[in-house]
Design a protein around this motif. Structure first.
Motif, PDB file in Angstrom:
ATOM      1  N   LEU A   1       0.830  -1.199   0.000  1.00  0.00           N
ATOM      2  CA  LEU A   1       0.000   0.000   0.000  1.00  0.00           C
ATOM      3  C   LEU A   1       0.870   1.258   0.000  1.00  0.00           C
ATOM      4  CD1 LEU A   1      -2.686   1.466   0.097  1.00  0.00           C
ATOM      5  CD2 LEU A   1      -2.771   1.039   2.574  1.00  0.00           C
ATOM      6  N   VAL A   2       2.000   1.213   0.681  1.00  0.00           N
ATOM      7  CA  VAL A   2       2.935   2.347   0.619  1.00  0.00           C
ATOM      8  C   VAL A   2       3.313   2.629  -0.828  1.00  0.00           C
ATOM      9  CG1 VAL A   2       5.296   3.093   1.174  1.00  0.00           C
ATOM     10  CG2 VAL A   2       3.872   2.062   2.942  1.00  0.00           C
ATOM     11  N   GLY A   3       3.597   1.581  -1.596  1.00  0.00           N
ATOM     12  CA  GLY A   3       3.927   1.757  -3.005  1.00  0.00           C
ATOM     13  C   GLY A   3       2.785   2.358  -3.800  1.00  0.00           C
ATOM     14  N   ALA A   4       1.554   1.896  -3.516  1.00  0.00           N
ATOM     15  CA  ALA A   4       0.392   2.426  -4.233  1.00  0.00           C
ATOM     16  C   ALA A   4       0.175   3.906  -3.902  1.00  0.00           C
ATOM     17  CB  ALA A   4      -0.853   1.607  -3.891  1.00  0.00           C
ATOM     18  N   LEU A   5       0.321   4.256  -2.640  1.00  0.00           N
ATOM     19  CA  LEU A   5       0.188   5.663  -2.239  1.00  0.00           C
ATOM     20  C   LEU A   5       1.265   6.518  -2.893  1.00  0.00           C
ATOM     21  CD1 LEU A   5      -0.593   5.086   1.544  1.00  0.00           C
ATOM     22  CD2 LEU A   5      -2.180   6.051  -0.144  1.00  0.00           C
ATOM     23  N   THR A   6       2.468   5.970  -2.978  1.00  0.00           N
ATOM     24  CA  THR A   6       3.560   6.690  -3.631  1.00  0.00           C
ATOM     25  C   THR A   6       3.229   6.942  -5.094  1.00  0.00           C
ATOM     26  OG1 THR A   6       5.147   5.679  -2.111  1.00  0.00           O
ATOM     27  CG2 THR A   6       6.037   6.643  -4.131  1.00  0.00           C
ATOM     28  N   GLY A   7       2.664   5.942  -5.764  1.00  0.00           N
ATOM     29  CA  GLY A   7       2.275   6.100  -7.159  1.00  0.00           C
ATOM     30  C   GLY A   7       1.247   7.191  -7.370  1.00  0.00           C
ATOM     31  N   LEU A   8       0.421   7.439  -6.354  1.00  0.00           N
ATOM     32  CA  LEU A   8      -0.581   8.511  -6.424  1.00  0.00           C
ATOM     33  C   LEU A   8      -0.018   9.868  -6.007  1.00  0.00           C
ATOM     34  CD1 LEU A   8      -3.671   6.644  -4.946  1.00  0.00           C
ATOM     35  CD2 LEU A   8      -3.555   7.661  -7.223  1.00  0.00           C
ATOM     36  N   GLY A   9       1.226   9.901  -5.570  1.00  0.00           N
ATOM     37  CA  GLY A   9       1.819  11.147  -5.106  1.00  0.00           C
ATOM     38  C   GLY A   9       1.417  11.513  -3.694  1.00  0.00           C
ATOM     39  N   GLU A  10       0.846  10.576  -2.955  1.00  0.00           N
ATOM     40  CA  GLU A  10       0.432  10.838  -1.569  1.00  0.00           C
ATOM     41  C   GLU A  10       1.593  10.475  -0.633  1.00  0.00           C
ATOM     42  OE1 GLU A  10      -3.451   9.435  -0.511  1.00  0.00           O
ATOM     43  OE2 GLU A  10      -4.228   9.766  -2.541  1.00  0.00           O
ATOM     44  N   TYR A  11       2.645  11.270  -0.734  1.00  0.00           N
ATOM     45  CA  TYR A  11       3.893  10.929  -0.066  1.00  0.00           C
ATOM     46  C   TYR A  11       3.795  11.004   1.454  1.00  0.00           C
ATOM     47  CZ  TYR A  11       5.445  11.797  -4.837  1.00  0.00           C
ATOM     48  OH  TYR A  11       5.571  11.780  -6.201  1.00  0.00           O
ATOM     49  N   HIS A  12       3.018  11.953   1.955  1.00  0.00           N
ATOM     50  CA  HIS A  12       2.907  12.084   3.417  1.00  0.00           C
ATOM     51  C   HIS A  12       2.202  10.856   4.004  1.00  0.00           C
ATOM     52  CE1 HIS A  12       2.848  14.063   7.294  1.00  0.00           C
ATOM     53  NE2 HIS A  12       1.564  13.786   7.398  1.00  0.00           N
ATOM     54  N   ALA A  13       1.095  10.431   3.390  1.00  0.00           N
ATOM     55  CA  ALA A  13       0.384   9.244   3.864  1.00  0.00           C
ATOM     56  C   ALA A  13       1.270   8.006   3.729  1.00  0.00           C
ATOM     57  CB  ALA A  13      -0.916   9.060   3.086  1.00  0.00           C
ATOM     58  N   ALA A  14       2.021   7.938   2.629  1.00  0.00           N
ATOM     59  CA  ALA A  14       2.927   6.808   2.430  1.00  0.00           C
ATOM     60  C   ALA A  14       3.992   6.776   3.517  1.00  0.00           C
ATOM     61  CB  ALA A  14       3.573   6.898   1.052  1.00  0.00           C
ATOM     62  N   ARG A  15       4.531   7.951   3.865  1.00  0.00           N
ATOM     63  CA  ARG A  15       5.563   8.010   4.909  1.00  0.00           C
ATOM     64  C   ARG A  15       5.010   7.589   6.263  1.00  0.00           C
ATOM     65  NH1 ARG A  15       8.576  13.570   5.287  1.00  0.00           N
ATOM     66  NH2 ARG A  15       9.445  12.464   7.060  1.00  0.00           N
ATOM     67  N   GLU A  16       3.799   8.032   6.602  1.00  0.00           N
ATOM     68  CA  GLU A  16       3.218   7.667   7.891  1.00  0.00           C
ATOM     69  C   GLU A  16       3.049   6.158   8.006  1.00  0.00           C
ATOM     70  OE1 GLU A  16      -0.398   9.887   8.305  1.00  0.00           O
ATOM     71  OE2 GLU A  16       0.626  11.531   9.337  1.00  0.00           O
ATOM     72  N   LEU A  17       2.524   5.535   6.939  1.00  0.00           N
ATOM     73  CA  LEU A  17       2.342   4.088   6.966  1.00  0.00           C
ATOM     74  C   LEU A  17       3.693   3.380   6.996  1.00  0.00           C
ATOM     75  CD1 LEU A  17       0.542   1.622   6.888  1.00  0.00           C
ATOM     76  CD2 LEU A  17       0.375   1.876   4.399  1.00  0.00           C
ATOM     77  N   ASN A  18       4.649   3.866   6.224  1.00  0.00           N
ATOM     78  CA  ASN A  18       5.967   3.240   6.206  1.00  0.00           C
ATOM     79  C   ASN A  18       6.666   3.377   7.557  1.00  0.00           C
ATOM     80  OD1 ASN A  18       7.867   1.797   4.463  1.00  0.00           O
ATOM     81  ND2 ASN A  18       9.210   3.566   4.771  1.00  0.00           N
ATOM     82  N   ASP A  19       6.472   4.501   8.239  1.00  0.00           N
ATOM     83  CA  ASP A  19       7.044   4.668   9.577  1.00  0.00           C
ATOM     84  C   ASP A  19       6.509   3.606  10.534  1.00  0.00           C
ATOM     85  OD1 ASP A  19       8.576   6.834   8.818  1.00  0.00           O
ATOM     86  OD2 ASP A  19       7.216   8.340   9.653  1.00  0.00           O
ATOM     87  N   ASP A  20       5.209   3.302  10.410  1.00  0.00           N
ATOM     88  CA  ASP A  20       4.603   2.272  11.252  1.00  0.00           C
ATOM     89  C   ASP A  20       5.196   0.903  10.927  1.00  0.00           C
ATOM     90  OD1 ASP A  20       2.411   1.375  13.154  1.00  0.00           O
ATOM     91  OD2 ASP A  20       1.877   0.229  11.358  1.00  0.00           O
ATOM     92  N   ILE A  21       5.408   0.634   9.637  1.00  0.00           N
ATOM     93  CA  ILE A  21       6.018  -0.638   9.222  1.00  0.00           C
ATOM     94  C   ILE A  21       7.421  -0.762   9.804  1.00  0.00           C
ATOM     95  CG2 ILE A  21       6.880  -1.938   7.237  1.00  0.00           C
ATOM     96  CD1 ILE A  21       4.601  -0.576   5.604  1.00  0.00           C
ATOM     97  N   ILE A  22       8.200   0.307   9.703  1.00  0.00           N
ATOM     98  CA  ILE A  22       9.573   0.280  10.225  1.00  0.00           C
ATOM     99  C   ILE A  22       9.568  -0.028  11.717  1.00  0.00           C
ATOM    100  CG2 ILE A  22      11.613   1.676  10.695  1.00  0.00           C
ATOM    101  CD1 ILE A  22      10.961   3.198   8.070  1.00  0.00           C
ATOM    102  N   ALA A  23       8.689   0.655  12.472  1.00  0.00           N
ATOM    103  CA  ALA A  23       8.642   0.443  13.917  1.00  0.00           C
ATOM    104  C   ALA A  23       8.283  -0.997  14.264  1.00  0.00           C
ATOM    105  CB  ALA A  23       7.629   1.407  14.544  1.00  0.00           C
TER     106      ALA A  23
END
Length: 202
Positions: A122-144
């Motif tokens: 989903l991070v990749g899909a959000l990135t494809g839409l240019g929704e970088y902030h939402a992608a970063r928030e989700l990716n931060d949760d994945i990293i944690a």
């Protein structure tokens, strides 16, 4: 050559699928595993239209035979998400990725590796839409979560961390080699999809 290797894999998967259709029928789980493998190979070879048609058919059949939440069904859905992203249908990719993640969370829990892989999709899909902030928030949760479960040095944790740097660059308006990183992540997911399909009875 990479292109020749991709075409050879497609031909091998086409032959396997033809044999399984003949011997097992269209809707046998083994046949559907072969169909999903061929869709992955077609995508890897850049044959996106053929990959999409087969992936959509395989997903529909797996939903009917295996159910919405079966790992094989979700593997086919994962592949379709990546194909949709390749053909410019980012919103459809996002909606399907959100559905996959919701199902993984419900069946497996928040911290299961397959759930975290779905979240990264989903991070990749959000990135494809240019929704970088939402992608970063989700990716931060994945990293944690990956740090807590797998540790800082695990390849999956490091991949999410590397992607965080890409997202930060994108969020600031740059594109620091992020397409190459996306392609590398895509190759890894292709291998994971093939391994999932090989678990199907045949």
């Amino acid at each position: 050559m990479a292109g020749d290797d991709g075409r050879a894999q497609v031909q091998l998967d086409e032959d396997t699928l033809a044999r399984r259709r003949r011997d097992l029928g269209e809707d046998h789980p083994g046949t559907l595993a072969s169909a999903s493998n061929l869709a992955v190979s077609l995508r890897a070879a850049g044959e996106y239209q053929a990959a999409r048609e087969l992936a959509e058919d395989t997903l529909a059949r797996r939903r009917g035979v295996l159910g919405e939440d079966h790992p094989g069904t979700l593997a086919s859905a994962d592949n379709l998400v990546m194909i949709l992203g390749r053909v410019g249908e980012e919103q459809a990719a996002r909606e399907l990725a959100e559905d996959i993640l919701a199902r993984r969370r419900r069946v497996l829990g928040e911290d299961h590796p397959d759930t975290l892989a779905a979240a990264f999709q989903l991070v990749g899909a959000l990135t494809g839409l240019g929704e970088y902030h939402a992608a970063r928030e989700l990716n931060d949760d994945i990293i944690a979560r990956r740090r807590r479960i797998l540790g800082d040095e695990h390849p999956e944790t490091m991949m999410a961390g590397a992607f965080d740097l890409i997202l930060r660059g994108l969020d600031l308006g740059g594109e620091p080699g992020w397409m190459a990183a996306l392609r590398e992540g895509d190759k890894r997911r292709q291998q994971e999809a093939r391994e999932l399909n090989e678990d199907e009875p045949g």
